[in-house]
Design a protein around this motif. Sequence first.
Motif, PDB file in Angstrom:
ATOM      1  N   UNK A 753       0.670  -1.237   0.005  1.00 42.02           N
ATOM      2  CA  UNK A 753      -0.003   0.136   0.249  1.00 42.02           C
ATOM      3  C   UNK A 753       0.806   1.233   0.198  1.00 42.02           C
ATOM      4  N   UNK A 754       2.131   1.236  -0.708  1.00 37.18           N
ATOM      5  CA  UNK A 754       2.882   2.468  -0.915  1.00 37.18           C
ATOM      6  C   UNK A 754       2.301   3.486  -1.924  1.00 37.18           C
ATOM      7  N   UNK A 755       2.117   4.825  -1.375  1.00 30.52           N
ATOM      8  CA  UNK A 755       0.975   5.769  -2.127  1.00 30.52           C
ATOM      9  C   UNK A 755       2.002   5.905  -3.305  1.00 30.52           C
ATOM     10  N   UNK A 756       3.057   5.702  -3.660  1.00 32.64           N
ATOM     11  CA  UNK A 756       3.562   5.849  -4.832  1.00 32.64           C
ATOM     12  C   UNK A 756       2.838   5.077  -6.098  1.00 32.64           C
ATOM     13  N   UNK A 757       1.880   4.233  -5.578  1.00 27.54           N
ATOM     14  CA  UNK A 757       1.541   2.995  -6.709  1.00 27.54           C
ATOM     15  C   UNK A 757      -0.102   3.291  -6.528  1.00 27.54           C
ATOM     16  N   UNK A 758      -0.660   3.617  -5.275  1.00 24.55           N
ATOM     17  CA  UNK A 758      -2.197   3.358  -5.256  1.00 24.55           C
ATOM     18  C   UNK A 758      -2.918   4.221  -6.426  1.00 24.55           C
ATOM     19  N   UNK A 759      -2.733   5.238  -6.328  1.00 22.69           N
ATOM     20  CA  UNK A 759      -3.485   6.184  -7.399  1.00 22.69           C
ATOM     21  C   UNK A 759      -3.210   5.862  -8.846  1.00 22.69           C
ATOM     22  N   UNK A 760      -1.730   5.637  -9.168  1.00 25.76           N
ATOM     23  CA  UNK A 760      -1.396   5.068 -10.432  1.00 25.76           C
ATOM     24  C   UNK A 760      -2.063   3.840 -11.078  1.00 25.76           C
ATOM     25  N   UNK A 761      -2.427   3.068 -10.083  1.00 27.91           N
ATOM     26  CA  UNK A 761      -2.945   1.721 -10.446  1.00 27.91           C
ATOM     27  C   UNK A 761      -4.205   1.993 -10.874  1.00 27.91           C
ATOM     28  N   UNK A 762      -4.914   2.841  -9.877  1.00 32.37           N
ATOM     29  CA  UNK A 762      -6.358   3.311 -10.413  1.00 32.37           C
ATOM     30  C   UNK A 762      -6.411   3.892 -11.759  1.00 32.37           C
ATOM     31  N   UNK A 763      -5.523   4.671 -11.871  1.00 30.49           N
ATOM     32  CA  UNK A 763      -5.467   5.500 -13.365  1.00 30.49           C
ATOM     33  C   UNK A 763      -5.441   4.497 -14.406  1.00 30.49           C
ATOM     34  N   UNK A 764      -4.621   3.382 -14.150  1.00 30.89           N
ATOM     35  CA  UNK A 764      -4.399   2.496 -15.286  1.00 30.89           C
ATOM     36  C   UNK A 764      -5.699   1.801 -15.441  1.00 30.89           C
ATOM     37  N   UNK A 765      -6.494   1.457 -14.389  1.00 29.38           N
ATOM     38  CA  UNK A 765      -7.592   0.761 -14.408  1.00 29.38           C
ATOM     39  C   UNK A 765      -8.704   1.354 -15.263  1.00 29.38           C
ATOM     40  N   UNK A 766      -8.666   2.849 -14.771  1.00 28.29           N
ATOM     41  CA  UNK A 766      -9.501   3.704 -15.376  1.00 28.29           C
ATOM     42  C   UNK A 766      -9.338   3.824 -17.029  1.00 28.29           C
TER      43      UNK A 766
END
Length: 785
Positions: A753-766
């Motif tokens: 759950x490192x914040x370097x990746x959470x939002x980026x993964x959501x953006x990829x899914x979007x």
Amino acid sequence: MHCGEFVKSSWDRFGGQDNDVLKTMAQRYMSAQPAESYTYRVSSMDGLKRGLDYRYDMEMTSRFPQIHNGQYVYAWAKLWSEEDTELPFSLSCYGPVTVYVNGALAHHANIEQEVFPQQRSWFRLKLKAGWNQFVWQFMKTGTGCGAQFGSGSIKGFPLHFVVPFGAAEGAEGVIYTAPIDERRADFAHCDILASDKQLIWHPRMTWQKEELQQTAAERIFGASKGQAVLAWTSVYANEDGVYELSGTYKGKLIIMCNNEQVEVAEEEQRGEPSDLNLLDTTVEPSRAAVLNSQRAANKLGSTADLSSLEGTSELSSHFAVKLSLQKGRNDVWIWMIEQDGIGVNWERLVSLEQGAAVDLTDELSADVTPVAPLQVEGNSHAFLYSGPYEQPLSLQDTIALQSMSTLHTTIEGPSYWRTDMPGGYVRPFAETSHYGRWNYPLGVTLYGLLRLEDEEALQYAVSHIESCTAFHDYSFWDAQMFGAPGINHQLVGMDSLDDCGSFGATMLYAHARQPLAGADSLAARIAHYITSEQSRLSDGTLYRIKGSTNFMKDTMWCDDLYMSVPFLVRYSLHTGEQRYIDDAIHQLLQYKEYLFEPSLNIMHHVYDMKFNAQNGAFWGRGNGWVLFSLAELLCHIKADHPKRDELLLMFHELSRGYAALQGENGLWHQVLDDHESYEESSCTSMFAYAFAIGVQEGWYDEPSSYIECVRKAWEGLKKRAIDEEGNVYGVCRGSGFAHHSYYYKHELMPRLNDTHGIGIIMLAGIEAGKMNSWLEAQTRLEVRP
């Protein structure tokens, strides 16, 4: 480690239901990092202050000019930790220093350190979950007495200490003894320190006897003739009703309750109490507020002393007012205007409907509960104060001060809420790990939440961002007053692109959808920093002239494209000024000149100008930042821009290079050209994000291979990087750099759950979902008769 090894993956739970995967990720994050306001604490202007390096300056010789060699001063504070951990600290000595933590020896300065105050030593200390007691022993010698002590990680962990006992327990700061003649090893134990009645503690946090003869307004402000002071409290009523508040005062009063004003009448001159009247303008006598010490203690969990709230001076005029109180909270503001004295004492509150008198010196009332309007740790009183002013503010402007982000424009300049304590100011502190903080990984995390098109996620992200932007001006005042701010530390200490660009770009994205307080002025400041203050080479390329360590100086990092380009693009959209997009274009093309590896069509992580060399390591996330930023730019560049074709060529070259290095499970690796390095989720997400946008925008002549890359990557992330509860795996922690791949492969390990990746993964899914929907729409158009 990936999620499928020990727990069910999001693929196992949701399969192809991508919206459920994204919503679960968002809900997990928001639940783990709930929206919480800043923690408010009292700080003493007379206390030990932090510098901009967030270390407390505990220099004692200037505080005790008569101290002589061989004497000792002991300092004491406590520090909270959410878990058992080990944190970095930094120390500079004015003389011999010993540090104890939780009763045990933690650090003892050596004979070289104790004679060079300009020398820093760094070390790590183990902390337990909960409160940790710090005791410092300072010995006076010919070199001085005391130390500078605090965080060893200015940007990562800007800690503040808390007063451990006494009348102001819970306030921010460090308390310290007057000099004593002998070394007391037993003082390492805080219970012995607290029980020693012979010790004299500083700074002073209670009033002296003669000061208690004054009213609170007099002893806090010393207001001059005609000046006004504001007091604010709250009354909690169990039922709607009309109450009579009576007491004594000197000077003039203007009392405001909720959104109304109350006339004050002297008891000798009235037949009935004054009615509650709604007035359009400020009137001389006004409205009423209340205070009960035990009630405040019950509400705030601290001990209140009624006698210290307004003093014991005799107030000549009596008053009585009617208050229409609503069930629940009722805010009360009292303006006191100096006329041969200033102050007010509240004595009785009477329910006129029930005929039951409530004596404010009683312990409890069944009818009302007056308490401080804001929970402030270290404050035991029910009033907060502001002033002095030339004259009372209007009703509207007075109520506006309830916004804690607002600085107060007083006769003495900008100010903030005060407490009835010597030198006591209210200050907000960021004490959560994520919410309310400003840093670049959180900028990407919040960008992902904003793009979800989910109202709860939108409001959460907007609230987080605005908690930073609204307090922007306050933060600088706070630093000016106390040496280092309690919030927005990276904004106040802005000296790198990391401090501003990522979060600033997300701020502008949110601001375009829902106006944010303070965002315009903050965006202008960030734009000025990037364009006019951040170090640049002679060709205009952004680089790092300094770093947290010497070897990081004079370097150029892939990462800094994301820390600059998206903000420059969004600020150009915000202002309509083309020069910011042109600068973004220049940065991307220049970074390619320095970092591009033509044999692989990918980028080295760092160019080191100390050696005029690329660092020879192809770090996954560093490359991800490049393609992510390039895609963000191309989405907003005009079709006829003279540099567009050159940028598209760069996009194509990088896309070919990255596509060729995708792993068999659909994920890219931590070191892109080394498939024995671990599968890394954040770079995978950025490549998939950019590829998906490229497909939708028509940037690829032959998009089929990139469509397949996106689909494999998103399926791989759902199977290996996101578990059924929305936890995220395989994200590399924040990095330094090295001139070899070993560091990236074996030392930069992933974190859950490192914040370097959470939002980026959501953006990829979007974007993967949008790409699939776009392709389906294109297919329908093609088969339409």
